[in-house]
Motif scaffolding. Structure first.
Motif, mmCIF file in Angstrom:
data_model
loop_
_atom_site.group_PDB
_atom_site.id
_atom_site.type_symbol
_atom_site.label_atom_id
_atom_site.label_comp_id
_atom_site.label_asym_id
_atom_site.label_seq_id
_atom_site.Cartn_x
_atom_site.Cartn_y
_atom_site.Cartn_z
ATOM 1 N N THR A 280 45.365 44.226 41.768
ATOM 2 C CA THR A 280 44.810 44.801 40.541
ATOM 3 C C THR A 280 45.279 46.246 40.326
ATOM 4 N N GLN A 281 45.944 46.822 41.323
ATOM 5 C CA GLN A 281 46.481 48.180 41.190
ATOM 6 C C GLN A 281 47.847 48.206 40.518
ATOM 7 N N LYS B 91 49.579 48.374 37.693
ATOM 8 C CA LYS B 91 49.241 48.734 36.310
ATOM 9 C C LYS B 91 50.312 48.346 35.287
ATOM 10 N N ASN B 92 51.554 48.102 35.747
ATOM 11 C CA ASN B 92 52.625 47.748 34.820
ATOM 12 C C ASN B 92 52.932 46.256 34.804
ATOM 13 N N SER C 108 50.961 46.138 46.534
ATOM 14 C CA SER C 108 50.410 47.038 45.513
ATOM 15 C C SER C 108 51.217 48.327 45.384
ATOM 16 N N ASN D 242 38.087 43.232 40.126
ATOM 17 C CA ASN D 242 38.693 44.269 39.274
ATOM 18 C C ASN D 242 39.906 43.766 38.501
ATOM 19 N N PRO E 79 41.500 40.672 32.135
ATOM 20 C CA PRO E 79 42.289 41.761 31.548
ATOM 21 C C PRO E 79 42.285 41.706 30.022
ATOM 22 N N SER F 33 54.732 49.856 42.233
ATOM 23 C CA SER F 33 54.086 50.339 41.010
ATOM 24 C C SER F 33 54.887 50.070 39.742
ATOM 25 N N LEU G 33 41.163 45.451 35.333
ATOM 26 C CA LEU G 33 41.871 46.736 35.359
ATOM 27 C C LEU G 33 43.377 46.582 35.149
ATOM 28 N N MET G 34 43.860 45.355 35.141
ATOM 29 C CA MET G 34 45.300 45.120 34.953
ATOM 30 C C MET G 34 45.607 45.149 33.455
ATOM 31 N N LEU G 35 45.707 46.342 32.927
ATOM 32 C CA LEU G 35 45.749 46.537 31.474
ATOM 33 C C LEU G 35 47.031 46.033 30.819
ATOM 34 N N SER G 36 48.119 45.915 31.580
ATOM 35 C CA SER G 36 49.393 45.452 30.998
ATOM 36 C C SER G 36 49.565 43.944 31.110
#
Length: 388
Positions: A152-153, A155-156, A128, A174, A199, A131, A177-180
């Motif tokens: 899930t951390q 983010k990219n 994780s 979660n 997501p 990043s 939370l993986m928005l990308s």
């Protein structure tokens, strides 16, 4: 003038050599330490002489040094200033070992691909820390334990492929939370439990051949306006697949075969528009009539509802549907006459209507193979003489 030109050329050449030599040892000590730990965690006996890792000689040169003619010839890429490792992509050479937690020190990695090898053990939670990671591919290895919640951390992350491993447990709660994240493939593992909220920017979802169960709920797919491909076959999903499912705005392909679904609700597409092309609901326990509203999906070319518990007749709308090229309805209890439009040649359709209770299905047509059920089986299924 000639001597002067030669002298100037020689000076330029020496300057280039000096500049290259200065760049030779620029790789971050942090990255070098991580690469050494990565290689050390792999069994030496699994490193073939011709493989990428065999060329990783830390005593001979710097990992990011150019040109790479004899050492570090493949397996990694570095930043433009040769200071950080940005991609770690191993060849499928049969490497065996565990993925070291120190991989987390390669903080500028954008791609980590270890696919088609023999890595085993857990996926380290420390991953994780990467990043900047955009693509994580650990496909076709022997990773075990659960999918780390810490993933899930990332983010990219755009693509996550952990398929063909031995991962167990449930999907991280979660995950949404993986928005990308646009592509998620965890097929061919041993995952259990129900689907979490997914997501919002997914375009491809593949969870084939796991032990996932429960009802497929709208909450899991809420807001997924870009989802094009859903591959959930060979699991244990149950209950009713409700009408909202096929109205996902970008949906093109669905495979939910080999589950335990019992009902399917199908609404007509909104304003008659839909990109849905292929649907496979075969080998479930779906009861009721063949959903006629499927015929209103303008681009639908392949439909399979084979080996379910469908009753009633085949709606004529399907035989008039010009986009339909493949239709598999075999292994049900459909009755009445097979629509003549399937055999007229105007709209050639491949597939099967066999193993039903149909009348007048031409034995000369491949579409009518295998043969229909016996009269006694059909009568028992309907509790009386089967009628259209």
């Amino acid at each position: 003038m000639k001597l002067s030109s030669i002298s100037n050329a020689a000076s330029c050449f020496l300057l280039v050599i000096v500049q290259i030599s200065l760049a030779v040892a620029l790789t971050s000590p942090q990255d070098i330490s991580a690469l050494k730990a990565f290689k050390a965690s792999i069994k030496p006996s699994s490193i073939q002489p011709w493989s990428c890792l065999a060329s990783w000689d830390f005593t001979a040169t710097d990992p990011c040094a150019l040109p790479r003619r004899t050492h570090f010839t493949c397996g990694l890429l570095c930043s433009s200033d040769s200071t950080r490792v940005t991609q770690l992509t191993l060849d499928p050479a049969g490497y065996s070992g565990q993925l070291t937690p120190l991989i987390s020190q390669l903080t500028q990695l954008t791609i980590l691909d270890l696919s088609d090898n023999y890595f085993f053990g857990p996926i380290p939670a420390s991953i994780s820390s990467l990043s900047n990671l955009q693509m994580l591919t650990l496909r076709s290895n022997s990773f075990s334990s659960s999918v780390p919640d810490s993933l899930t951390q990332l983010k990219n992350l755009d693509s996550l492929d952990l398929s063909y491993n031995s991962l167990s447990g449930s999907l991280p709660k979660n995950t949404f939370l993986m928005l990308s994240l646009r592509r998620l493939d965890l097929s061919y593992n041993k995952l259990t439990g129900s689907l979490p909220k997914l997501p919002p920017n997914l375009s491809e979802l593949a969870l084939k051949n796991n032990v996932l169960s429960g009802v497929i709920t709208k909450n899991s797919f809420d807001g997924l306006t870009q989802l094009e491909v859903i591959e959930l076959s060979e699991n244990s999903f149950t209950g009713t697949l409700e009408a909202w499912f096929f109205l996902l705005p970008a949906l093109q392909q669905v495979n939910l075969s080999n589950n335990t679904l019992t009902r399917v609700g199908i609404s007509k597409p909104v304003d008659g528009r839909s990109d849905l092309v292929a649907v496979d609901l075969g080998f479930n326990k779906i009861q009721g009539y063949l959903p006629v509203n499927f015929a209103d999906y303008p681009m639908l070319s392949s439909l399979s509802m084979r080996y379910n518990r469908l009753r009633g007749g085949i709606p004529l709308e399907f035989s008039h549907k010009k986009s339909l090229k493949r239709l598999f309805l075999d292994g049900n209890f459909l009755i009445g006459k097979a629509p003549i439009g399937f055999f007229s040649g105007d709209v050639p359709v491949a597939g099967s209507l066999g193993d039903n209770c149909l009348q007048g299905c031409p034995v000369s047509s491949q579409l009518c193979s295998p043969s229909q059920k016996s009269y006694s089986v059909c009568k028992q299924a309907y509790g009386r003489k089967p009628r259209p």
